[in-house]
Write a protein that holds these residues in place. Structure first.
Motif, PDB file in Angstrom:
ATOM      1  N   ARG A 173       0.830  -1.206   0.000  1.00  0.00           N
ATOM      2  CA  ARG A 173       0.000   0.000   0.000  1.00  0.00           C
ATOM      3  C   ARG A 173       0.864   1.256   0.000  1.00  0.00           C
ATOM      4  N   GLY A 174       1.992   1.220   0.716  1.00  0.00           N
ATOM      5  CA  GLY A 174       2.903   2.375   0.730  1.00  0.00           C
ATOM      6  C   GLY A 174       3.478   2.652  -0.642  1.00  0.00           C
ATOM      7  N   VAL A 230       2.944   6.445  -5.640  1.00  0.00           N
ATOM      8  CA  VAL A 230       3.050   6.625  -7.091  1.00  0.00           C
ATOM      9  C   VAL A 230       1.718   6.860  -7.786  1.00  0.00           C
ATOM     10  N   THR A 231       0.594   6.719  -7.074  1.00  0.00           N
ATOM     11  CA  THR A 231      -0.715   6.729  -7.726  1.00  0.00           C
ATOM     12  C   THR A 231      -0.951   7.959  -8.590  1.00  0.00           C
ATOM     13  N   VAL A 232      -0.926   9.134  -7.975  1.00  0.00           N
ATOM     14  CA  VAL A 232      -1.290  10.356  -8.694  1.00  0.00           C
ATOM     15  C   VAL A 232      -0.341  10.611  -9.853  1.00  0.00           C
ATOM     16  N   LEU A 233       0.959  10.421  -9.620  1.00  0.00           N
ATOM     17  CA  LEU A 233       1.924  10.657 -10.692  1.00  0.00           C
ATOM     18  C   LEU A 233       1.766   9.628 -11.813  1.00  0.00           C
ATOM     19  N   TYR A 234       1.403   8.403 -11.457  1.00  0.00           N
ATOM     20  CA  TYR A 234       1.159   7.385 -12.488  1.00  0.00           C
ATOM     21  C   TYR A 234      -0.036   7.780 -13.354  1.00  0.00           C
ATOM     22  N   PHE A 235      -1.078   8.280 -12.701  1.00  0.00           N
ATOM     23  CA  PHE A 235      -2.258   8.726 -13.444  1.00  0.00           C
ATOM     24  C   PHE A 235      -1.904   9.838 -14.432  1.00  0.00           C
ATOM     25  N   ILE A 276      10.571   2.015  -1.490  1.00  0.00           N
ATOM     26  CA  ILE A 276      10.604   1.199  -2.711  1.00  0.00           C
ATOM     27  C   ILE A 276      10.061   2.000  -3.893  1.00  0.00           C
ATOM     28  N   ALA A 277       8.983   2.744  -3.639  1.00  0.00           N
ATOM     29  CA  ALA A 277       8.374   3.547  -4.709  1.00  0.00           C
ATOM     30  C   ALA A 277       9.329   4.626  -5.213  1.00  0.00           C
ATOM     31  N   ALA A 278      10.234   5.070  -4.345  1.00  0.00           N
ATOM     32  CA  ALA A 278      11.180   6.108  -4.750  1.00  0.00           C
ATOM     33  C   ALA A 278      12.038   5.664  -5.929  1.00  0.00           C
ATOM     34  N   LEU A 295      13.596   6.824 -11.445  1.00  0.00           N
ATOM     35  CA  LEU A 295      13.793   6.412 -12.844  1.00  0.00           C
ATOM     36  C   LEU A 295      12.835   7.140 -13.781  1.00  0.00           C
ATOM     37  N   GLY A 296      11.576   7.268 -13.335  1.00  0.00           N
ATOM     38  CA  GLY A 296      10.603   8.052 -14.093  1.00  0.00           C
ATOM     39  C   GLY A 296      10.099   7.426 -15.371  1.00  0.00           C
TER      40      GLY A 296
END
Length: 458
Positions: free
Chosen positions: A43-44, A49-54, A171-173, A178-179
């Motif tokens: 969940r973390g 990354v959710t909003v940026l992935y969208f 981990i999400a960092a 990388l982006g």
């Protein structure tokens, strides 16, 4: 000088980590902690990354991303009650396992979303099933622990949740650094797999966490045969008693839920109000948002368990909620004072407000857990916890609108209004707690005197 017998027991107080480790001797808490520790890592990752992935990968506009999150939250309101309602009728442990596993699978499918509609459908379903599972967990806690252990269990689980989410954010960092679309999709799939693994410890929960079976013993005649008419009457009385115990008939509990939902909007202040205030109204750099998040997580981990001690007593729960109200009102004022100050002064003021805000959060959660458990009918534990969770979901849904309409729009005056709202809701919760404690005292006194006194109706 008197020497101390080395064999005599010492009064050294065990450390926080030692007390948590000792509490894990309980098989229910051990299974829940193991599940939480793993699943919340996933969940973390996802939250980070959710909003940026969208917006960056799928290509949604900010408005479309907001719609996706809002619709998902709206369905979560229904799911909160539904999860508790189901947990009163079927196995809570199996429901929690099944729905959380399904939510994790759906979370992984975000990696394949490439349109607004796909993101909307997946977000709605994933949030819906995960919320049902989370609501069922509350029913498990209500039934799986003695009254004086429930709040401690919630505090331990919240501490573990914060640690795991922080680890998942790390981990999400990697994806954020990388982006690339491949990096984002890889960590999202990984988050889903971690979430699925996190459901496995739930299979070790004992059957005692499930709702007792609702059966009516057949009424028999003197000859031993079943009296069909009286058995049917007994079943009808049992059904009426079940409906009478519904949380929707408990006005006191519904008022507690409403006031707790209002105070729960403080999470919206942290997630929306503070970042917008920092970037739009202060000279502090954006990195302060991350610093406040780290500060919040650290303080919750250090103090949530000890701050929750004793809040199974409704008087104590009401008292700590009132303290939380004053702290939250003070935090609103201090946040407001950061506007227009030089950079370093603004940073210091914002961090001070964040400390006040975090302790308000810690104490309000401890009080809410205690009251939500102690004022609920144990026969309908799942439904009661579902209604209470639904209240928090409504508060989360309303928070962005309220925070934007007050603090962000009107500045200092808006922050003052927001502080008064939090203080007023805390005062209302304390009033409920005091009335409930007085009713319990009268009931206890009535039992001691032959049952002549009556408890105050809900």
């Amino acid at each position: 000088m008197i020497s101390q017998d080395p064999s005599a027991p010492t009064s050294t107080k065990p450390s926080l980590s030692a007390r948590i480790a000792r509490s894990l001797d309980d098989p229910v808490l051990r299974a829940l902690v193991a599940s939480t520790a793993v699943s919340r890592i996933g969940r973390g990752v996802f939250l980070s990354v959710t909003v940026l992935y969208f917006t960056l990968i799928i290509g949604l506009s900010a408005g479309e991303a907001a719609v996706v999150l809002a619709v998902s939250s709206a369905f979560g309101v229904l799911a909160s009650f539904l999860g508790g309602w189901l947990a009163d009728r079927w196995s809570a442990r199996r429901l929690t396992f099944a729905f959380e596993a399904l939510g994790a699978v759906l979370l992984a499918t975000y990696a394949f979303a490439d349109t607004f509609v796909a993101a909307l459908v997946i977000a709605t379903l994933a949030g819906f099933f995960d919320t049902i599972g989370h609501s069922s967990r509350s029913a498990i806690i209500a039934r799986g622990f003695a009254p004086d252990k429930r709040v401690h269990a919630r505090a331990v689980l919240r501490t573990v949740t914060n640690l795991s989410i922080a680890f998942g954010s790390g981990i999400a960092a990697i994806a954020l650094a990388l982006g690339t679309p491949e990096a984002y999709r890889a960590v999202i799939v990984g988050a889903g797999v971690i979430g699925i693994l996190g459901t496995l410890p739930l299979l070790r929960l004992p059957a005692s966490v499930d709702a007792p079976t609702r059966t009516v013993e057949p009424v028999r005649t003197e000859t031993g045969s079943i009296d069909t008419r009286n058995t049917a009457d007994a079943a009808r009385v049992a059904r009426l008693d079940w409906r009478r115990r519904s949380p929707w008939r408990d006005r006191r509990y519904l008022l507690l839920t409403l006031l707790s939902a209002i105070f729960g909007m403080q999470f919206g202040v942290a997630e929306l109000g503070v970042p917008l205030w920092i970037t739009e109204r202060t000279t502090a750099p954006e990195v302060v948002v991350a610093a406040i998040l780290i500060l919040n997580t650290t303080l919750v981990v250090l103090f949530q368990v000890r701050a929750s001690r004793g809040t199974h007593d409704v008087r104590v729960a009401g008292r700590v909620t009132m303290i939380a109200g004053w702290l939250m009102a003070a935090a609103c004022i201090v946040y407001a004072l950061a506007a227009g100050l030089p950079t370093w002064s603004a940073i210091v003021i914002l961090l001070a407000a964040a400390v006040l805000h975090t302790f308000a959060e810690i104490l309000s959660q401890a009080g809410a857990w205690g009251l939500s458990f102690e004022l609920a009918d144990p026969v309908r534990a799942g439904a009661y916890q579902g209604v209470f969770g639904m209240g928090f979901s409504v508060g989360a849904l309303a928070a962005p609108i309220v925070v934007n309409a007050t603090a962000i729009t009107y500045g200092f005056v808006g922050w003052v209004v927001l502080g008064v709202v939090f203080l007023g809701s805390a005062a209302g919760i304390r009033w409920i707690a005091r009335k409930a404690a007085a009713a319990l005292e009268r009931e206890k006194h009535g039992h001691a005197n032959g049952g002549t006194a009556m408890a105050e109706p809900a």
